[in-house]
Structures are given as C-alpha cells and as structure tokens.
Design a protein around this motif. Sequence first.
Motif, mmCIF file in Angstrom:
data_model
loop_
_atom_site.group_PDB
_atom_site.id
_atom_site.type_symbol
_atom_site.label_atom_id
_atom_site.label_comp_id
_atom_site.label_asym_id
_atom_site.label_seq_id
_atom_site.Cartn_x
_atom_site.Cartn_y
_atom_site.Cartn_z
ATOM 1 N N THR A 1 -0.780 4.707 -5.947
ATOM 2 C CA THR A 1 -0.278 3.338 -5.735
ATOM 3 C C THR A 1 -0.135 2.611 -7.065
ATOM 4 O OG1 THR A 1 -1.078 3.185 -3.472
ATOM 5 C CG2 THR A 1 -0.842 1.112 -4.662
ATOM 6 N N ILE A 2 -1.049 2.846 -7.989
ATOM 7 C CA ILE A 2 -0.943 2.212 -9.310
ATOM 8 C C ILE A 2 0.369 2.643 -9.987
ATOM 9 C CG2 ILE A 2 -1.938 2.241 -11.651
ATOM 10 C CD1 ILE A 2 -4.717 2.273 -10.282
ATOM 11 N N ALA A 3 0.687 3.923 -9.867
ATOM 12 C CA ALA A 3 1.929 4.425 -10.460
ATOM 13 C C ALA A 3 3.138 3.747 -9.817
ATOM 14 C CB ALA A 3 2.007 5.945 -10.286
ATOM 15 N N GLY B 1 7.562 -0.080 -10.011
ATOM 16 C CA GLY B 1 8.333 -0.977 -9.150
ATOM 17 C C GLY B 1 8.896 -0.274 -7.926
ATOM 18 N N LEU B 2 8.270 0.815 -7.511
ATOM 19 C CA LEU B 2 8.729 1.493 -6.296
ATOM 20 C C LEU B 2 8.352 0.664 -5.081
ATOM 21 C CD1 LEU B 2 7.818 5.235 -7.021
ATOM 22 C CD2 LEU B 2 9.916 3.975 -7.542
ATOM 23 N N THR C 1 3.615 -1.623 -1.287
ATOM 24 C CA THR C 1 4.353 -1.691 -2.566
ATOM 25 C C THR C 1 5.560 -2.633 -2.452
ATOM 26 O OG1 THR C 1 5.414 0.389 -1.939
ATOM 27 C CG2 THR C 1 3.600 0.523 -3.510
ATOM 28 N N THR C 2 6.165 -2.673 -1.263
ATOM 29 C CA THR C 2 7.288 -3.592 -1.060
ATOM 30 C C THR C 2 6.802 -5.037 -1.148
ATOM 31 O OG1 THR C 2 8.217 -1.950 0.434
ATOM 32 C CG2 THR C 2 9.220 -4.114 0.493
ATOM 33 N N THR C 3 5.667 -5.302 -0.514
ATOM 34 C CA THR C 3 5.099 -6.652 -0.552
ATOM 35 C C THR C 3 4.775 -7.041 -1.988
ATOM 36 O OG1 THR C 3 4.156 -6.300 1.621
ATOM 37 C CG2 THR C 3 3.231 -8.104 0.351
#
Length: 415
Positions: free
Chosen positions: A102-104, A109-110, A116-118
Amino acid sequence: MRVAEAIAMRLSGAHIVLGVTGSIATYKAVGLASALVQAGATVDVIMTEAATRMVQPLSFQAITHRPVHVDMFAPWAETEIGHVTLGQQADLLLVAPATANTIAKLALGLADNLLTTTALAARCPLVVAPAMETAMWHHQATQGHVATLMRRGVTIIEPEAGHLASGARGVGRLADEGRILATLARLLAPQDLAGRHIVVTAGGTREAIDPVRFVSNASSGRMGYALAEAAVQRGARVTLISSVTGLPTPLGVDLVPVESAREMHDAVLQAIRAADALLMAAAVADYRPADVASQKRKKGNEAWTLRLVPNPDILEAVKGEKPSGLMVIGWAAETHDIIENARSKLERKDLDIIVANPVPQTFGSDRVQATLLFRDGTIVPLEPLSKVALANRLLDLVVEHLRRPRRGAENQSQT
Ligand code: CTP
C-alpha cells in the motif's frame, strides 16, 4: 487503553478515516479504532481486501458504529458517501497498519482499491503507520516510496523495533498506539506555537538529606506535564525541566531531568537564553538541608534536628537575566490571602501573569480553580478546569502575548 485527556481533547469531534491494510498487525487497528472512538472521534474504516482476510469488517463496524467500506464498486447506501466524499469530509486519513504494497501504491498514486482511491482524492493530512518484516522495511524500494511520501508532506509514523511475526527481532512493528494517537493529536491541534521555544518546569524539587532521604513537597508535576504536552501539540519546541519521576515524558518534548532547586535554577537560566516563554509551574523547595550526609544516617533514639538553608529563588534570578521579550508565567500556591499574596509575588518576581492556586486542593488533583493575575492589574477568576484545559488556556495567552509587537522592536521601528 484509556486515552489521555490531552490527546482526547484534540481527537474529540474529529472525523478520521482509518485505512486498514492486510498485515499481521491488522488486529491492532481494532484497538486503535476503539481508542479513537473512545476519544470522541468519528471513525470511518476502509479496509483493503487483504485486511478482510485478517480481521472481519464486522469487528470495526461494531466498534465504530458505522458501516465499514471495502468494495470500491459497492452501491453506496447513501449516495453522497463515496470514495471522493469520504476523503474530502475527513479531518485526517490514517493508514494503519500500512503494508509495503500500500505504501508503494500511495507513493505512485495508484488507485486500484477503495483505500488508495480515497487517499488520492483526499485533501486532508495523510498519516501512514507502516508495519512489515524488517527486510521489506529496509528495502530500497520501500525506503524510496517512504521518502517520496515524506517529501509530499505525508506524516510517517516509523515502525518500532521488537519481536516480529516471523519470530525474528528487528524494525517493523506497528508503532505503539500511544505514539499514533499523539501524532494525530498534534496534527489536529492549531499550530499557533510553531517556531516558538517554550520552557516549562514541573514537580516539587527534591533536596537531599543523605543518599536515600530528601525534603520535598506534595506537587505531582501534572500541571507542568500538561503544559509541555499541550505546547508540543501546538507546534512549539518544548524544554521540560522536571524533578518528577513517575510521569511519562510527552512525545516530542526535550526533558531536562533535575532534582534540586539549585539544579533547576541552572537548567532554567541556561534554557531561557533562546526561549520565548518560561512557564514556571514547579513547586521549588524554598529550603534545603544545610549539610548532605554522604552515607545513610543510621537510626538512633535521640531527636534529629535538620538545619535548613534558603535555596535561590529561580524567578528572581530570571528577572536579572531575562532576555528581551521573554514572557514569564509564575504560579502562586497559597493556603490563605490568595490574591494579595499572588499579587505581591507577581510584582516581586516581575511576571507577566501569575496563576494563583489554592493549596492543598490543587496538589495531586485533576481539577484546578485558578485565578489569573496580569501585570496590568487585571484579575480573571477561572471556572474549575482540568490541568489540560488550564494548560491550553494559558498557552492561548502565550500565543496572544507573543503576537504583540515587542516594546524594543517598536522603538527600533520608530527611529
Ligand atoms: N519559585 C522559584 N524559586 C523558588 C521558589 C519559588 O522560582 N525558590 C517560583 C515557583 O516556581 C512559582 C513562584 O515562584 O512559579 C511562586 O512560588 P511559591 O512557592 O508560591 O512562592 P514563594 O516565592 O516560594 O513564596 P512563599 O513560599 O513564601 O509563598
């Protein structure tokens, strides 16, 4: 875990989106969500698919009393709540635990899941608390992504060293809950003391009689610790000169441990050289034993008379060496004639404000019924307040005082 008042005060009423990813530490996010709710925050949890393999969404739902969000394509029960609005309405987005994966994604900006969208759509501060195996944390890829996030203003709560799920010891454990909560509190506090250096003293000094005995008083030191914690939350650099032994040092505070009044005297005079305000909440012992025995005094049947000699008055010493512009607040612990005694101390010690407290009620208590006396003669009786609330009231006055143009600076600009 009971959330400390100084932290709860900042979290209460805040809207926090808690992003939970799939890690061995996922279960710790349940405790974190519970602490946030207990502190009075509204918590919306977004879980990644992997996180749901570790902990059931129902656990978070039961704790937060709000629906848990997992599926990006789920039809939203209330149409206005979507990945865009969730992130835009929040005061803060916390990802804890955050996996290397998730950090990656956050760094690149994925936006391939709801979390990740939020994060991409959010406008609030983003806080990331990583948890992973040591090798993954130290990997150049992860460190590169962490550096990218930090450059972008993301707050990283570094993982801690200790026992890991693999059985090995190393860096990678999710940061302690107290550290995470303190970080959030700081981010939610007004940063009105940023760039300021505040010196706080705390506790009753201990004046040695022999290696195991001392003369002291009943001060708990809690007022000074509340001040130090509140000031650091508000962005100040804080030096806490303390003779207290039983209280945890608030995160981010520079502690100068002292025992006696004379040690406190030296530490204060050193610290104020580059300070904006001195908050002298310590209950300094006025006297110390004239002689300190180098060995423990053995018991006997005869009476023991202890000869005491005066200690230096720290605030009076500060008066003589005060750097220009230093704001000084003192305390007056009084059993009688509270206002008259406080007024004469304010004048004698050349203070900007004195906090008059009735003792012994104040010592060791959580609430204080203080009266503030100002240099210009104003007297403001306060309602009973917790030490944390009083600390913030006093810091409001510090902020106000430091915003005023200095007398010296005014004169300079006129010439
Ligand atoms: N103080 C100090 N040095 C001392 C004693 C007190 O700097 N040796 C500071 C305290 O930290 C407090 C203020 O002076 O901010 C007033 O302390 P207090 O104990 O109320 O008053 P004293 O000056 O000690 O006078 P008295 O004991 O007679 O009330």
